[in-house]
Each structure stands twice: as structure tokens, then as C-alpha cells.
Enzyme design. Structure first.
Site, PDB file in Angstrom:
ATOM      1  N   TYR A 133      -0.713  48.460   9.010  1.00  0.00           N
ATOM      2  CA  TYR A 133      -1.305  48.176  10.332  1.00  0.00           C
ATOM      3  C   TYR A 133      -0.415  48.690  11.453  1.00  0.00           C
ATOM      4  CZ  TYR A 133      -3.508  45.486  14.104  1.00  0.00           C
ATOM      5  OH  TYR A 133      -4.138  45.105  15.263  1.00  0.00           O
TER       6      TYR A 133
ATOM      7  N   GLU B 287       2.414  50.680  11.472  1.00  0.00           N
ATOM      8  CA  GLU B 287       2.664  52.128  11.420  1.00  0.00           C
ATOM      9  C   GLU B 287       1.347  52.886  11.566  1.00  0.00           C
ATOM     10  OE1 GLU B 287       5.434  53.290  11.945  1.00  0.00           O
ATOM     11  OE2 GLU B 287       7.009  52.700  10.569  1.00  0.00           O
TER      12      GLU B 287
ATOM     13  N   LYS C 299      -1.197  52.064  13.402  1.00  0.00           N
ATOM     14  CA  LYS C 299      -1.511  52.140  14.835  1.00  0.00           C
ATOM     15  C   LYS C 299      -0.558  53.094  15.548  1.00  0.00           C
ATOM     16  CE  LYS C 299      -4.880  49.032  15.494  1.00  0.00           C
ATOM     17  NZ  LYS C 299      -6.179  49.284  16.145  1.00  0.00           N
TER      18      LYS C 299
ATOM     19  N   VAL D 180      -3.444  32.650  14.060  1.00  0.00           N
ATOM     20  CA  VAL D 180      -2.913  31.307  14.303  1.00  0.00           C
ATOM     21  C   VAL D 180      -3.821  30.447  15.179  1.00  0.00           C
ATOM     22  CG1 VAL D 180      -1.408  31.999  16.260  1.00  0.00           C
ATOM     23  CG2 VAL D 180      -0.789  30.054  14.819  1.00  0.00           C
TER      24      VAL D 180
ATOM     25  N   ASN E 218      -6.881  29.422  13.167  1.00  0.00           N
ATOM     26  CA  ASN E 218      -6.474  28.480  12.119  1.00  0.00           C
ATOM     27  C   ASN E 218      -6.259  27.084  12.688  1.00  0.00           C
ATOM     28  OD1 ASN E 218      -6.503  30.322  10.069  1.00  0.00           O
ATOM     29  ND2 ASN E 218      -4.319  30.221   9.596  1.00  0.00           N
TER      30      ASN E 218
ATOM     31  N   GLY F 163       8.770  28.273  13.039  1.00  0.00           N
ATOM     32  CA  GLY F 163       8.012  27.620  14.116  1.00  0.00           C
ATOM     33  C   GLY F 163       8.575  27.945  15.490  1.00  0.00           C
ATOM     34  N   THR F 164       9.758  28.555  15.510  1.00  0.00           N
ATOM     35  CA  THR F 164      10.358  28.953  16.802  1.00  0.00           C
ATOM     36  C   THR F 164       9.920  30.358  17.206  1.00  0.00           C
ATOM     37  OG1 THR F 164      12.264  29.671  15.541  1.00  0.00           O
ATOM     38  CG2 THR F 164      12.438  27.512  16.635  1.00  0.00           C
TER      39      THR F 164
END
Ligand SMILES: NC(=O)c1ccc[n+]([C@@H]2O[C@H](COP(=O)([O-])OP(=O)(O)OC[C@H]3O[C@@H](n4cnc5c(N)ncnc54)[C@H](O)[C@@H]3O)[C@@H](O)[C@H]2O)c1
Ligand SMILES: O=c1ccn([C@@H]2O[C@H](COP(=O)(O)OP(=O)(O)O[C@H]3OC[C@@H](O)[C@H](O)[C@H]3O)[C@@H](O)[C@H]2O)c(=O)[nH]1
Length: 345
Positions: free
Chosen positions: A176, A178, A180, A218, A221, A238-239
């Protein structure tokens, strides 16, 4: 000798030419812009089509192979005299007559673009070559929806268009990102070598109604999980951060870019930056305070931070996003509730 006997040019016609069909003068035949949208049955594409169809001077042709898109997203336009929908895979050549091409066709969610990576790279490379060939034959202007993923796991923050990126060329995301990057290269080579009018948008994470419920990205989801009462799955640590742009803002930016004078690349995104834990907490607070937030394993090469520098979009397109995350999430919630059949209590 009578002048009109030398060749056919001046002969007196014996029969007057047929009158054009009365339909020629109906408003639907007066379009002065025919626009192709590849990937128009997808999330962003279908919102773009809605906006283009609002203008009665536009005729819109969508091609899509329905890998991640659906006819449902376009159902209000099917049968409209200024609209046409074709099942077509952009890795095959296409013959249509158009003035502008918005080239979006490509799976965008990581779980879908990794599902068949060879097909993803073919879509990006052969698909873009085919669309550039079409643009060249027709003299049409072409816009590519590239991505913030061209910056990879960025070492410069926020990312301006001048940053060349930090991309793994052999990883699971490479088909995806590379892909693009090659698509962008092709756009600029056709521009330099053949004078094609090009526009390149680098889109940052975009969300809104009509995202596939099980799209894997995300925002979709978390909203689906909150509505189903399931734990929100934050991928560790999560950061990591993303910047989320509401789809109506993004579509406005794409149209301004197409209609403007600048080739790009131009970043289109909302500079509001959130960690994935913050996003989960916001979705929990706004949609279902009872759900738990669960840490799960991440996937390889996940970019650790991402935020667009949109100075160029502001200066050159007069564009900046208007919808804040806290205002956009409820609009998406409404659409997901309808599709999941979950009432607001
Ligand atoms: N949504 C985002 O956050 C985001 C961010 C950056 C870039 N983009 C780019 O914007 C474009 C649209 O993304 P989206 O979020 O609407 O994704 P999407 O998956 O909803 O839409 C992609 C559409 O392309 C179609 N498609 C895929 N491969 C095709 C092929 N070979 N031939 C014809 N059609 C094909 C799919 O069926 C789908 O309708 C993509 O090019 C994507 O890379 C999106
Ligand atoms: O359930 C989930 C899904 C994802 N995530 C995390 O959320 C972040 C964003 O992931 P997404 O899958 O939504 O999207 P990504 O930012 O990785 O890629 C996107 O970037 C821009 C576009 O080109 C594409 O739409 C897509 O490739 C990642 O850090 C991921 O680890 C979760 O925490 N939980």
C-alpha cells in the site's frame, strides 16, 4: 461550370438534416463536465459522488470492482440520467470519454490491503498507469488520492509535503505505502513527460458515515464495538497518534484541489492529533460509557505518530477542516446505529 459540381462541398442538399432529438435540450443533456470516479462505490468515493452530482452541469461515471465498496453506497443515484455505474477493475484498460478523473480505486483499510498484497500493488501501479493512459488520450485532468502512509513511520512531526518519509520497502504495509509512492511517481512522470494535468492529494485518516462496519480501521472498529457493547480494542501501546478528518471536509478539499491550479502533492487532513487510547476514551464517553477498553497486540510497522502540516492546503486551496472529532463521531454513530439496528436509549 457550376462551382457546386466540382466536389460535394457546395451541393444543394436535397433533404434537410434530421433535427436533434428533443432530449438534446433537456437539462440532463447540458452537462459541461463529464467526470470519472474510480473507486466511487467506496467510502470517500461515494461521498465525493454525492457532492459532484449536486452540480447539474456534471455527469458522473463510477467504475468499481466492489472489493470493499458497494452499490448500496450509490443507491440514490442509480437510474439518474446524469449518473452511470460500471463494474470494472482498474487493473484492466478502460475506454470512456471524460474531462476529469478522480482516481480513488484501491483498498484503504490495512486488513483489506494486506489481504491480497500483490493485487493491492497491481491496483496502485497498473491501475494508475491505466488511468494516466486514459487521461493522456483524452487530455483529461487526473487527481490521485495518495495517502499520509507515504510518510511511513515519520521521523518529522507534523509532516509537511517536503518530507520524503521513512518507509519499509519490504514490510507487510509496503504493497500500500510503496504502491502509493510509485503511483505518485507515475503521476509526476506523466506530467513532466506528457504534459498531463495532474493533482495529488495526500489524505490523512478520514472517517464518517458509510465506512464498512467491519472495515477494520480504528474509528469504525471503536464505534461498532461501543454499539455492540464489546470491548474497544486498542492496539498496543495505545500512545501511537493519528489525526482524523471528517469526510465532508475531505471531499471539499479534493474538489478544491481538482478545480485549482496546483499539482500538489497537498496534505488533506485534520491536524487535531489523538492517541488511540484518547480516541477510545472519547468514543466510550460519547457512545457507551459502560464498555471496557482492552489492550490488544499491534501489527508490524504501525506508524507511531501522524499529523498533517496543512499550511500548503490553507495557502493554496483556502482549505481547512471545520468538523471537530467530537462533532463528527456522533454523525457516524447515527449511521452505524441505523445499519446495526441499535436504538439510542
Ligand atoms: N479513508 C482514509 O482514511 C484514506 C486515507 C488516505 C488515502 N485514502 C485513499 O482514498 C481512496 C478511497 O479510500 P476509502 O477510504 O474510500 O476506501 P474504500 O475501501 O471504502 O474505497 C476504495 C474503493 O475502491 C474500490 N477498488 C479497490 N480496488 C479496485 C480495483 N482494482 N478496481 C476498481 N475498484 C477498486 C473498492 O471496491 C472501493 O469501492 C483510496 O485510494 C485510499 O488509498 C483513504
Ligand atoms: O481496532 C483497532 C484498529 C486500529 N487501531 C490502531 O489505530 C491506528 C490507526 O489504524 P487504522 O487501521 O485505522 O489506520 P492506519 O492509520 O494504520 O492506516 C490508514 O492510514 C491512512 C489511509 O491511507 C488508510 O485508510 C489506512 O491505511 C493504528 O495505530 C492501529 O494500531 C487500534 O488501536 N484498534
Amino acid at each position: 461550370m457550376a462551382a457546386n459540381s466540382s466536389n460535394g462541398d457546395h451541393q444543394t442538399p436535397t433533404k434537410s438534416p434530421p433535427l436533434p432529438s428533443p432530449l438534446r435540450f433537456s437539462k440532463f443533456f447540458q452537462s459541461n463536465m463529464r467526470i470519472l470516479v474510480t473507486g466511487g462505490a467506496g467510502f470517500i468515493g461515494s461521498h465525493l459522488v454525492d457532492r459532484l452530482m449536486e452540480n447539474e452541469k456534471n455527469e458522473v461515471i463510477v467504475v468499481d470492482n466492489y472489493f470493499t465498496g458497494s452499490k448500496d453506497n450509490l443507491k440514490k443515484w442509480i437510474g439518474h440520467p446524469r449518473f452511470e455505474l460500471k463494474r470494472h477493475d482498474v487493473t484492466e484498460p478502460l475506454l470512456v470519454e471524460v474531462d476529469q478523473i478522480y482516481h480513488l480505486a484501491c483498498p484503504a483499510s490495512p486488513i483489506f490491503y494486506k489481504y491480497n498484497p500483490v493485487k493491492t500493488i497491481k491496483t496502485n501501479v497498473i491501475g494508475t498507469l491505466n488511468m494516466l493512459g486514459l487521461a493522456k488520450r483524452l487530455g483529461a485532468r487526473i487527481l490521485l488520492t495518495s495517502t499520509s502512509e507515504v510518510y511511513g513511520d515519520p521521523l518529522v512531526h507534523p509532516q509537511p509535503e517536503t518530507y520524503w518519509g521513512n518507509v519499509n520497502p519490504i514490510g507487510v504495509r509496503s504493497c500500500y505505502d510503496e504502491g502509493k509512492r510509485v503511483a505518485e511517481t507515475l503521476m509526476f512522470d506523466y506530467h513532466r513527460q506528457h504534459g498531463i494535468e495532474i493533482r495529488v492529494a495526500r489524505i490523512f485518516n478520514t472517517y464518517g458515515p458509510r465506512m464498512n462496519i467491519d472495515d477494520g480501521r480504528v474509528v469504525s472498529n471503536f464505534i461498532a464495538q461501543a454499539l455492540r457493547g464489546e470491548p474497544l480494542t486498542v492496539q498496543s501501546p495505545g500512545t501511537q497518534t493519528r489525526s482524523f478528518c471528517y469526510v465532508s471536509d475531505l471531499v471539499d478539499g479534493l474538489i478544491r484541489l481538482m478545480e485549482g491550479e496546483h499539482t500538489g502533492p497537498i496534505n488533506l487532513g485534520n491536524p487535531g492529533e489523538f492517541t488511540m487510547t484518547e480516541l477510545a476514551e472519547t468514543v466510550k464517553e460519547l457512545i457507551n460509557p459502560k464498555v471496557e477498553v482492552k489492550m490488544v497486540e499491534n501489527t508490524p510497522d504501525d506508524p507511531r505518530q501522524r499529523k498533517p502540516d496543512i499550511t500548503k492546503a490553507k495557502e493554496l486551496l483556502g482549505w481547512e477542516p471545520k468538523v471537530k472529532l467530537r462533532d463528527g463521531l456522533p454523525l457516524m454513530e447515527e449511521d452505524f446505529r441505523l445499519r446495526l439496528g441499535v436504538d439510542k436509549n
